[in-house]
Design an enzyme around this catalytic site. Sequence first.
Site, PDB file in Angstrom:
ATOM      1  N   CYS A 197       0.839  -1.209   0.000  1.00 57.50           N
ATOM      2  CA  CYS A 197       0.000   0.000   0.000  1.00 57.50           C
ATOM      3  C   CYS A 197       0.863   1.244   0.000  1.00 57.50           C
ATOM      4  CB  CYS A 197      -0.921  -0.008   1.201  1.00 57.50           C
ATOM      5  SG  CYS A 197      -0.073   0.369   2.754  1.00 57.50           S
ATOM      6  N   CYS A 241      -0.443   2.582  19.864  1.00 55.18           N
ATOM      7  CA  CYS A 241      -1.772   1.984  19.763  1.00 55.18           C
ATOM      8  C   CYS A 241      -2.476   1.794  21.110  1.00 55.18           C
ATOM      9  CB  CYS A 241      -1.667   0.644  19.027  1.00 55.18           C
ATOM     10  SG  CYS A 241      -0.821   0.819  17.443  1.00 55.18           S
ATOM     11  N   CYS A 262      -6.624  -7.515  22.194  1.00 48.38           N
ATOM     12  CA  CYS A 262      -5.240  -7.055  22.064  1.00 48.38           C
ATOM     13  C   CYS A 262      -4.284  -8.217  21.749  1.00 48.38           C
ATOM     14  CB  CYS A 262      -4.793  -6.367  23.353  1.00 48.38           C
ATOM     15  SG  CYS A 262      -3.128  -5.700  23.214  1.00 48.38           S
ATOM     16  N   CYS A 280      -6.735  -3.511  31.012  1.00 48.51           N
ATOM     17  CA  CYS A 280      -6.031  -4.239  29.950  1.00 48.51           C
ATOM     18  C   CYS A 280      -7.000  -4.568  28.821  1.00 48.51           C
ATOM     19  CB  CYS A 280      -5.448  -5.515  30.548  1.00 48.51           C
ATOM     20  SG  CYS A 280      -4.919  -6.681  29.300  1.00 48.51           S
ATOM     21  N   CYS A 331       4.125  -3.135  28.221  1.00 45.48           N
ATOM     22  CA  CYS A 331       2.891  -2.360  28.094  1.00 45.48           C
ATOM     23  C   CYS A 331       2.564  -1.622  29.397  1.00 45.48           C
ATOM     24  CB  CYS A 331       1.738  -3.293  27.735  1.00 45.48           C
ATOM     25  SG  CYS A 331       0.194  -2.394  27.523  1.00 45.48           S
ATOM     26  N   CYS A 351       3.180  -3.002   9.979  1.00 47.96           N
ATOM     27  CA  CYS A 351       2.311  -2.588   8.871  1.00 47.96           C
ATOM     28  C   CYS A 351       1.672  -1.264   9.233  1.00 47.96           C
ATOM     29  CB  CYS A 351       1.268  -3.667   8.601  1.00 47.96           C
ATOM     30  SG  CYS A 351       0.299  -3.421   7.105  1.00 47.96           S
ATOM     31  N   CYS A 380       7.133  -0.962  20.343  1.00 43.96           N
ATOM     32  CA  CYS A 380       6.211   0.191  20.282  1.00 43.96           C
ATOM     33  C   CYS A 380       5.963   0.849  21.647  1.00 43.96           C
ATOM     34  CB  CYS A 380       4.884  -0.214  19.651  1.00 43.96           C
ATOM     35  SG  CYS A 380       5.059  -1.034  18.066  1.00 43.96           S
ATOM     36  N   CYS A 405      -3.350  -3.417  20.344  1.00 40.64           N
ATOM     37  CA  CYS A 405      -2.365  -3.883  19.366  1.00 40.64           C
ATOM     38  C   CYS A 405      -3.041  -4.920  18.480  1.00 40.64           C
ATOM     39  CB  CYS A 405      -1.150  -4.481  20.081  1.00 40.64           C
ATOM     40  SG  CYS A 405      -0.002  -5.293  18.943  1.00 40.64           S
ATOM     41  N   HIS A 408       3.526  -6.907  25.084  1.00 40.41           N
ATOM     42  CA  HIS A 408       2.936  -7.191  26.412  1.00 40.41           C
ATOM     43  C   HIS A 408       3.954  -7.045  27.544  1.00 40.41           C
ATOM     44  CE1 HIS A 408      -0.200  -9.136  28.816  1.00 40.41           C
ATOM     45  NE2 HIS A 408       0.632 -10.097  29.183  1.00 40.41           N
ATOM     46  N   CYS A 464       4.787   1.706   3.982  1.00 42.04           N
ATOM     47  CA  CYS A 464       6.158   1.617   4.512  1.00 42.04           C
ATOM     48  C   CYS A 464       6.959   2.825   4.073  1.00 42.04           C
ATOM     49  CB  CYS A 464       6.841   0.351   4.016  1.00 42.04           C
ATOM     50  SG  CYS A 464       5.951  -1.159   4.373  1.00 42.04           S
ATOM     51  N   CYS A 481       0.276  -5.946  14.121  1.00 38.09           N
ATOM     52  CA  CYS A 481       0.662  -5.634  12.732  1.00 38.09           C
ATOM     53  C   CYS A 481       2.079  -6.083  12.396  1.00 38.09           C
ATOM     54  CB  CYS A 481       0.462  -4.155  12.439  1.00 38.09           C
ATOM     55  SG  CYS A 481       1.836  -3.094  12.928  1.00 38.09           S
TER      56      CYS A 481
END
Length: 297
Positions: free
Chosen positions: A19, A257, A236, A230, A210, A167, A245, A264, A207, A22, A267
Site C-alpha cells: 500500500c 496503539c 489485544c 487491559c 505495556c 504494517c 512500540c 495492538c 505485552h 512503509c 501488525c
Amino acid sequence: MATRNTEEYPVVWLQGATCTGCSVSVLNSVSPTIKNVLVDEVIPGKHVNLRFQATVMAGAGELVIEALEETWRGNKGGYILVMEGAIPTRADGAYGSIGEDKEGKPISIASRVETLGRDALAVIALGTCASFGGIPAARPNPSQCVSVRQLFQSKKVPTPLINLPGCPPHPDWFVGTVASLLLQGLPKSGELDELNRPKAFYGQLIHENCPRRAYYDEQKFAKKLSDPGCLYELGCKGPVTHADCPLRMWNNGVNWCVACGGLCIGCAAPGFPDLVSPFYEKTADITLPNIGQRVVH
Ligand code: FSX
Ligand code: SF4
Ligand code: SF4
C-alpha cells in the site's frame, strides 16, 4: 553534506504488492529526518545513495529503469536492496512487474527481487508484507504472494536478509538498521532472531513493556476501548507480538496503539493479518508465551 571523500552506499528500493505505507512511514523519520538520511552523511563519511525509489524519485519510465539496472551492474555485491511489499508469484509473476526487457516484455517483481537480491550486499525486507507476506498474502491470496524469505528459499538466494515487519514499520527500525549496516557492516551472529528480525527492535513482546500490564496482572480488563484496564479481552495481540512500540512510541514519541486507547492488532506479527484476526475479538487459542521473561532466540 556528502563530499568527495564520502563512501557511497547505493540503495535500490523496490515495491511489490504494497500500500506504500512503509515508504510513507519512513518518510516521516524525525531524528534523523529523511532529508538527513538521503542528502547528508547519515553516518560521518558514509552516504546512502538512493538510486531507485518509485514513490519519491522525480524520473519515470525507461530512464529510471536504466538507473536501476546500472546500479545493479556497476555495484554487484555492494548495494543494499530494500524490498517493500510482498511478491506475487502466480502465473509466472504476471500480477506485478517493474519495467520491461529489450523486447518490451514486462519483468516480474519476483524476477527483479531474485536478480537484484542475489547480487546485493544485504537485503532489507521492509514491512510485514515483505517480511512475512502480510495483507497481500492473506487468504485467499489470489496472486500467490510470498515474502522475500520464501522467494529466497525457493530460488536458493543466500544473500543476508533482515526482516523489519510492521504494517507499517516504525521509521526508527529502518533508519537504525541502515545506520547499523553502514557503521558495523552485516549483522553479527546473535543480532537477528530466527525470523531475521533485529533483536534490538523486536526482542521483546509488546505485552512485556505495556503500561497497562499491571491491569493484566490484576485481571482488570476493559469492557470497551475507552475504558481503563487491559485490552486483552477486547482482542489485544500484544501478548503474541514482538516489537518495541510501548518504549519507542510512534509519531516521534507522541503515542502508540494501546496508550491511545486502541489495542495492538499484531501488525508486526508473522501471520498478520490472518493469524491475528479478528482484530477486535479475544483470541481464544493464544497461549501466552513466557510472559515477563526476556524472549531468548
Ligand atoms: Fe502497506 Fe508496506 Fe503494510 Fe505492507 O507496509 S503499511 S500493506 S506492511 O508493504 O506499505
Ligand atoms: Fe497491554 Fe495488550 Fe498486554 Fe493488556 S494484553 S497488558 S493491553 S499488551
Ligand atoms: Fe503494530 Fe501492535 Fe506496534 Fe500497534 S502496537 S504498531 S499494532 S505492533
